[in-house]
Scaffold this active site. Structure first.
Site, PDB file in Angstrom:
ATOM      1  N   ASP A 177       2.339  -5.526  -0.983  1.00 43.14           N
ATOM      2  CA  ASP A 177       1.229  -5.839  -0.073  1.00 43.14           C
ATOM      3  C   ASP A 177       0.168  -6.690  -0.787  1.00 43.14           C
ATOM      4  O   ASP A 177      -0.388  -7.627  -0.206  1.00 43.14           O
ATOM      5  CB  ASP A 177       0.615  -4.533   0.470  1.00 43.14           C
ATOM      6  CG  ASP A 177       1.627  -3.734   1.293  1.00 43.14           C
ATOM      7  OD1 ASP A 177       2.485  -4.363   1.946  1.00 43.14           O
ATOM      8  OD2 ASP A 177       1.568  -2.489   1.268  1.00 43.14           O
TER       9      ASP A 177
ATOM     10  N   ARG B 244       1.360 -10.258  -1.083  1.00 42.42           N
ATOM     11  CA  ARG B 244       1.154 -11.012   0.166  1.00 42.42           C
ATOM     12  C   ARG B 244      -0.304 -11.449   0.277  1.00 42.42           C
ATOM     13  O   ARG B 244      -0.588 -12.615   0.593  1.00 42.42           O
ATOM     14  CB  ARG B 244       1.540 -10.129   1.359  1.00 42.42           C
ATOM     15  CG  ARG B 244       3.030  -9.933   1.467  1.00 42.42           C
ATOM     16  CD  ARG B 244       3.428  -9.072   2.653  1.00 42.42           C
ATOM     17  NE  ARG B 244       4.880  -9.066   2.782  1.00 42.42           N
ATOM     18  CZ  ARG B 244       5.615  -8.029   3.184  1.00 42.42           C
ATOM     19  NH1 ARG B 244       5.018  -6.885   3.514  1.00 42.42           N
ATOM     20  NH2 ARG B 244       6.915  -8.116   3.279  1.00 42.42           N
TER      21      ARG B 244
END
Ligand code: NAI
Ligand code: 2OP
Length: 309
Positions: A150, A153
């Site tokens: 995460d 990203r």
């Protein structure tokens, strides 16, 4: 002495994890899948090992359906399970993957009683929790991968927005691996400068939202879950353990009072080294971040309630 990493589940995430690990030349890799998949793991392992002369790695990669081949692994990565299909939430996966995780953890632990376990199967935080209960392992030796992905990203989107190298971007995403995850804007910097000083609030909000829905965006495009970045994220964690790097990164860890939370696996910053989780770091959260944390906790607890014992 050579180190050994077993990856359970030779599907998209498992095979890609093996691929990154082989290229990093950090350990021999055993890639295991169920007998119903027949010789598929053997085929992938052989193919991957034949990249060695081209890329310059001497990693042994073994494909198998037999846990005997995983014996005495230093790290076991668990990617076995069903991935999300379009329109499906991670939560929809609970029951099928509960059966798979229970089976895999029992067998893998019997073969490698001293290994460190990294769970990848979704719904992530709930599967880490389940795996801890099934295994009886201390939290230092069993945790989950989500936050590295995460955060990657988040870092990618910030770097693209500002047209700078991803290497200049430090950013952290905490909380549960779900659409209520918590990208920490205040702790995100570019070459040391907080992103709040570099981007207007509406652009930051758009990047935060895209990060939170990053898994779903790829599912819509691919019609299955992401695997290149997830595999890279797992390989980074394995490397930190095998090289005893004391690397601080987010992981889904069992909390015992940290962040005011108990009896839940949740994404928090940890120090990863040879013993697994060597420390859980507690960032100071402001009221807005705390509210986001609490929402994420509620989502995870809701998913956990779908576990059937
Ligand atoms: P996939 O379907 O490509 O591979 C899963 C593999 O697990 C299959 O080859 C299957 O035969 C195997 N498997 C099923 N039951 C097994 C068992 N009992 N023992 C050993 N192997 C077994 O799925 P993919 O895309 O690799 O995803 C795997 C899991 O990882 C899914 O739950 C997915 O949601 C999750 N995931 C998690 C991410 C994260 O950041 N934590 C990121 C991406 C996916
Ligand atoms: C991802 O975030 C589906 O968990 C997977 O890509």
């Amino acid at each position: 002495m050579k180190t050994k990493v077993t990856v359970v589940g030779a599907g998209n995430v498992g095979a890609t994890t093996a691929h990154w690990l082989a290229a990093m030349n950090v350990a021999d890799v055993v890639l295991l899948d169920i007998p119903q998949m027949e010789k598929m793991p053997m085929g992938k392992a052989l193919d991957l090992m034949q990249a060695g002369p081209v890329f310059g790695f001497d990693t042994q990669v073994v494909g198998t359906n037999d846990y005997a081949d995983t014996k005495d692994s230093d790290v076991v990565v668990v990617t076995a399970g069903v991935p999300r299909k379009p329109g499906m939430t991670r939560e929809d996966l609970v029951q099928t993957n509960q059966r798979i995780i229970t089976d895999v953890i029992g067998r893998a632990l019997a073969a490698s009683p001293h290994a460190i376990f990294i769970v990848v199967t979704n719904p992530l935080d709930t599967m880490v929790y389940l795996a801890l209960k099934v295994s009886g392992l201390p939290r230092e030796r069993l945790f989950g991968q989500a936050g590295v992905l995460d955060s990657a990203r988040f870092r990618t989107f910030i770097a693209r927005e500002l047209d700078v190298s991803v290497e200049n971007v430090q950013a952290s995403v905490l909380g549960g691996h779900g659409d209520e995850m918590v990208p920490l804007v205040r702790y995100s910097t570019v070459a040391g400068v907080p992103i709040g000083e570099l981007l207007p609030p509406e652009r930051i909000n758009a990047i935060v939202e895209r990060t939170r829905k990053g898994g779903g965006e790829i599912v819509e495009l691919l019609k299955t879950s992401a695997y290149y970045a997830p595999g890279a994220a797992v390989a980074k964690m394995v490397e930190a353990i095998l090289k005893d790097k004391k690397l601080i990164l987010p992981a889904s860890a069992y909390l015992q009072g940290e962040y005011g939370l108990n009896d839940i696996c949740f994404g928090v910053p940890v120090k990863l080294g040879a013993k697994g989780i060597e420390q859980i770091l507690e960032y100071k959260l402001n009221a807005e971040e705390r509210t986001m944390f609490d929402k994420s906790v509620n989502l995870i607890r809701g998913t956990m309630s779908a576990l059937k014992y």
